[in-house]
Motif scaffolding. Structure first.
Motif, PDB file in Angstrom:
ATOM      1  N   ASP A   1       0.840  -1.193   0.000  1.00 49.36           N
ATOM      2  CA  ASP A   1       0.000   0.000   0.000  1.00 49.36           C
ATOM      3  C   ASP A   1       0.877   1.245   0.000  1.00 49.36           C
ATOM      4  OD1 ASP A   1      -1.955   1.918   0.316  1.00 49.36           O
ATOM      5  OD2 ASP A   1      -2.834   1.029   2.110  1.00 49.36           O
ATOM      6  N   ALA A   2       0.663   2.116  -0.960  1.00 45.25           N
ATOM      7  CA  ALA A   2       1.487   3.318  -1.095  1.00 45.25           C
ATOM      8  C   ALA A   2       1.300   4.267   0.093  1.00 45.25           C
ATOM      9  CB  ALA A   2       1.157   4.039  -2.401  1.00 45.25           C
ATOM     10  N   ARG A   3       0.161   4.199   0.763  1.00 46.52           N
ATOM     11  CA  ARG A   3      -0.058   5.061   1.929  1.00 46.52           C
ATOM     12  C   ARG A   3       0.920   4.722   3.045  1.00 46.52           C
ATOM     13  NH1 ARG A   3      -6.325   4.129   2.583  1.00 46.52           N
ATOM     14  NH2 ARG A   3      -5.516   2.084   2.085  1.00 46.52           N
ATOM     15  N   CYS A   4       1.221   3.440   3.190  1.00 44.06           N
ATOM     16  CA  CYS A   4       2.203   3.038   4.208  1.00 44.06           C
ATOM     17  C   CYS A   4       3.577   3.611   3.885  1.00 44.06           C
ATOM     18  CB  CYS A   4       2.291   1.514   4.294  1.00 44.06           C
ATOM     19  SG  CYS A   4       0.861   0.736   5.053  1.00 44.06           S
ATOM     20  N   LEU A   5       3.924   3.635   2.618  1.00 47.66           N
ATOM     21  CA  LEU A   5       5.204   4.213   2.213  1.00 47.66           C
ATOM     22  C   LEU A   5       5.249   5.706   2.537  1.00 47.66           C
ATOM     23  CD1 LEU A   5       7.961   3.934   0.883  1.00 47.66           C
ATOM     24  CD2 LEU A   5       6.841   4.336  -1.318  1.00 47.66           C
ATOM     25  N   ALA A   6       4.163   6.414   2.277  1.00 47.29           N
ATOM     26  CA  ALA A   6       4.107   7.841   2.570  1.00 47.29           C
ATOM     27  C   ALA A   6       4.246   8.095   4.071  1.00 47.29           C
ATOM     28  CB  ALA A   6       2.802   8.437   2.047  1.00 47.29           C
ATOM     29  N   ILE A   7       3.577   7.297   4.878  1.00 44.47           N
ATOM     30  CA  ILE A   7       3.665   7.439   6.337  1.00 44.47           C
ATOM     31  C   ILE A   7       5.074   7.104   6.809  1.00 44.47           C
ATOM     32  CG2 ILE A   7       2.845   6.528   8.542  1.00 44.47           C
ATOM     33  CD1 ILE A   7       0.116   6.097   7.137  1.00 44.47           C
ATOM     34  N   LEU A   8       5.664   6.062   6.242  1.00 49.27           N
ATOM     35  CA  LEU A   8       7.023   5.666   6.601  1.00 49.27           C
ATOM     36  C   LEU A   8       8.011   6.788   6.304  1.00 49.27           C
ATOM     37  CD1 LEU A   8       9.065   3.474   7.493  1.00 49.27           C
ATOM     38  CD2 LEU A   8       9.155   2.757   5.101  1.00 49.27           C
ATOM     39  N   VAL A   9       7.918   7.385   5.140  1.00 48.25           N
ATOM     40  CA  VAL A   9       8.821   8.473   4.769  1.00 48.25           C
ATOM     41  C   VAL A   9       8.635   9.666   5.698  1.00 48.25           C
ATOM     42  CG1 VAL A   9       9.345  10.160   2.957  1.00 48.25           C
ATOM     43  CG2 VAL A   9       9.081   7.741   2.375  1.00 48.25           C
ATOM     44  N   MET A  10       7.398  10.009   6.006  1.00 49.06           N
ATOM     45  CA  MET A  10       7.137  11.140   6.906  1.00 49.06           C
ATOM     46  C   MET A  10       7.692  10.859   8.301  1.00 49.06           C
ATOM     47  SD  MET A  10       3.417  12.697   5.878  1.00 49.06           S
ATOM     48  CE  MET A  10       2.521  11.245   6.326  1.00 49.06           C
ATOM     49  N   MET A  11       7.512   9.641   8.784  1.00 50.29           N
ATOM     50  CA  MET A  11       8.018   9.300  10.113  1.00 50.29           C
ATOM     51  C   MET A  11       9.543   9.305  10.147  1.00 50.29           C
ATOM     52  SD  MET A  11       5.343   6.466  11.543  1.00 50.29           S
ATOM     53  CE  MET A  11       6.269   6.218  13.028  1.00 50.29           C
ATOM     54  N   LEU A  12      10.173   8.788   9.097  1.00 51.00           N
ATOM     55  CA  LEU A  12      11.633   8.796   9.046  1.00 51.00           C
ATOM     56  C   LEU A  12      12.174  10.218   8.989  1.00 51.00           C
ATOM     57  CD1 LEU A  12      12.558   5.798   6.725  1.00 51.00           C
ATOM     58  CD2 LEU A  12      13.200   6.119   9.105  1.00 51.00           C
TER      59      LEU A  12
ATOM     60  N   GLY B   1      10.685  12.867  10.131  1.00 53.70           N
ATOM     61  CA  GLY B   1      10.453  13.434  11.464  1.00 53.70           C
ATOM     62  C   GLY B   1      11.493  12.962  12.466  1.00 53.70           C
ATOM     63  N   LYS B   2      11.792  11.671  12.424  1.00 55.04           N
ATOM     64  CA  LYS B   2      12.809  11.101  13.322  1.00 55.04           C
ATOM     65  C   LYS B   2      14.161  11.754  13.064  1.00 55.04           C
ATOM     66  CE  LYS B   2      14.949   6.609  14.429  1.00 55.04           C
ATOM     67  NZ  LYS B   2      16.320   7.053  14.411  1.00 55.04           N
ATOM     68  N   ILE B   3      14.538  11.869  11.812  1.00 53.35           N
ATOM     69  CA  ILE B   3      15.820  12.474  11.463  1.00 53.35           C
ATOM     70  C   ILE B   3      15.854  13.935  11.919  1.00 53.35           C
ATOM     71  CG2 ILE B   3      17.251  13.230   9.517  1.00 53.35           C
ATOM     72  CD1 ILE B   3      16.344  10.624   8.081  1.00 53.35           C
ATOM     73  N   GLY B   4      14.775  14.660  11.681  1.00 58.10           N
ATOM     74  CA  GLY B   4      14.725  16.067  12.070  1.00 58.10           C
ATOM     75  C   GLY B   4      14.841  16.268  13.569  1.00 58.10           C
ATOM     76  N   ILE B   5      14.108  15.482  14.333  1.00 53.93           N
ATOM     77  CA  ILE B   5      14.150  15.605  15.791  1.00 53.93           C
ATOM     78  C   ILE B   5      15.532  15.240  16.325  1.00 53.93           C
ATOM     79  CG2 ILE B   5      13.264  14.616  17.943  1.00 53.93           C
ATOM     80  CD1 ILE B   5      10.517  14.430  16.465  1.00 53.93           C
ATOM     81  N   GLU B   6      16.099  14.126  15.841  1.00 52.13           N
ATOM     82  CA  GLU B   6      17.403  13.715  16.327  1.00 52.13           C
ATOM     83  C   GLU B   6      18.490  14.706  15.919  1.00 52.13           C
ATOM     84  OE1 GLU B   6      17.904   9.660  15.101  1.00 52.13           O
ATOM     85  OE2 GLU B   6      16.583   8.928  16.673  1.00 52.13           O
ATOM     86  N   LEU B   7      18.396  15.258  14.710  1.00 53.83           N
ATOM     87  CA  LEU B   7      19.385  16.250  14.288  1.00 53.83           C
ATOM     88  C   LEU B   7      19.303  17.517  15.123  1.00 53.83           C
ATOM     89  CD1 LEU B   7      19.586  16.033  10.392  1.00 53.83           C
ATOM     90  CD2 LEU B   7      21.389  15.582  12.051  1.00 53.83           C
ATOM     91  N   SER B   8      18.095  17.878  15.554  1.00 56.34           N
ATOM     92  CA  SER B   8      17.966  19.071  16.387  1.00 56.34           C
ATOM     93  C   SER B   8      18.698  18.901  17.716  1.00 56.34           C
ATOM     94  CB  SER B   8      16.496  19.422  16.616  1.00 56.34           C
ATOM     95  OG  SER B   8      15.888  18.497  17.481  1.00 56.34           O
ATOM     96  N   PHE B   9      18.809  17.669  18.211  1.00 53.97           N
ATOM     97  CA  PHE B   9      19.573  17.414  19.422  1.00 53.97           C
ATOM     98  C   PHE B   9      21.067  17.244  19.126  1.00 53.97           C
ATOM     99  CE2 PHE B   9      15.367  16.049  20.901  1.00 53.97           C
ATOM    100  CZ  PHE B   9      15.305  16.723  22.114  1.00 53.97           C
ATOM    101  N   LEU B  10      21.384  16.657  17.982  1.00 53.95           N
ATOM    102  CA  LEU B  10      22.779  16.365  17.661  1.00 53.95           C
ATOM    103  C   LEU B  10      23.565  17.574  17.160  1.00 53.95           C
ATOM    104  CD1 LEU B  10      22.519  12.887  15.937  1.00 53.95           C
ATOM    105  CD2 LEU B  10      23.609  13.417  18.107  1.00 53.95           C
ATOM    106  N   MET B  11      22.913  18.526  16.518  1.00 52.18           N
ATOM    107  CA  MET B  11      23.623  19.671  15.951  1.00 52.18           C
ATOM    108  C   MET B  11      24.421  20.457  17.000  1.00 52.18           C
ATOM    109  SD  MET B  11      23.538  19.921  12.687  1.00 52.18           S
ATOM    110  CE  MET B  11      23.773  21.636  12.274  1.00 52.18           C
TER     111      MET B  11
END
Length: 80
Positions: free
Chosen positions: A11-22, A24-34
């Motif tokens: 299901d392509a919707r799962c792919l869209a949700i997966l990309v958004m979650m990834l 988001g995860k990268i953005g949040i973790e980078l905000s702490f790591l920077m």
């Protein structure tokens, strides 16, 4: 993440949700790591960070499951 990855094959919707979650995860973790990377003058190393997210997720799953199964030794102490 695992279930969304599997579901994305069906299901392509799962792919869209997966990309958004990834993202988001990268953005949040980078905000702490920077700030930390800036302090230690390691900002160049953050270039690899988004590409290693798959390994990071697998490592966290492995470490969590391994920590629940049996005993292990950490800092010369046996933990059960």
């Amino acid at each position: 993440f695992l279930f969304l990855w599997i579901g994305s094959f069906f299901d392509a919707r799962c792919l869209a949700i997966l990309v958004m979650m990834l993202l988001g995860k990268i953005g949040i973790e980078l905000s702490f790591l920077m700030p930390v990377a800036r302090f230690f003058r390691k900002k160049k190393e953050l270039f690899r960070f988004p590409w290693l997210q798959g390994l990071h997720i697998l490592y966290i799953l492995y470490a969590g499951l391994r920590g629940q199964a049996g005993t292990y030794q950490w800092k010369d102490r046996k933990v059960s």
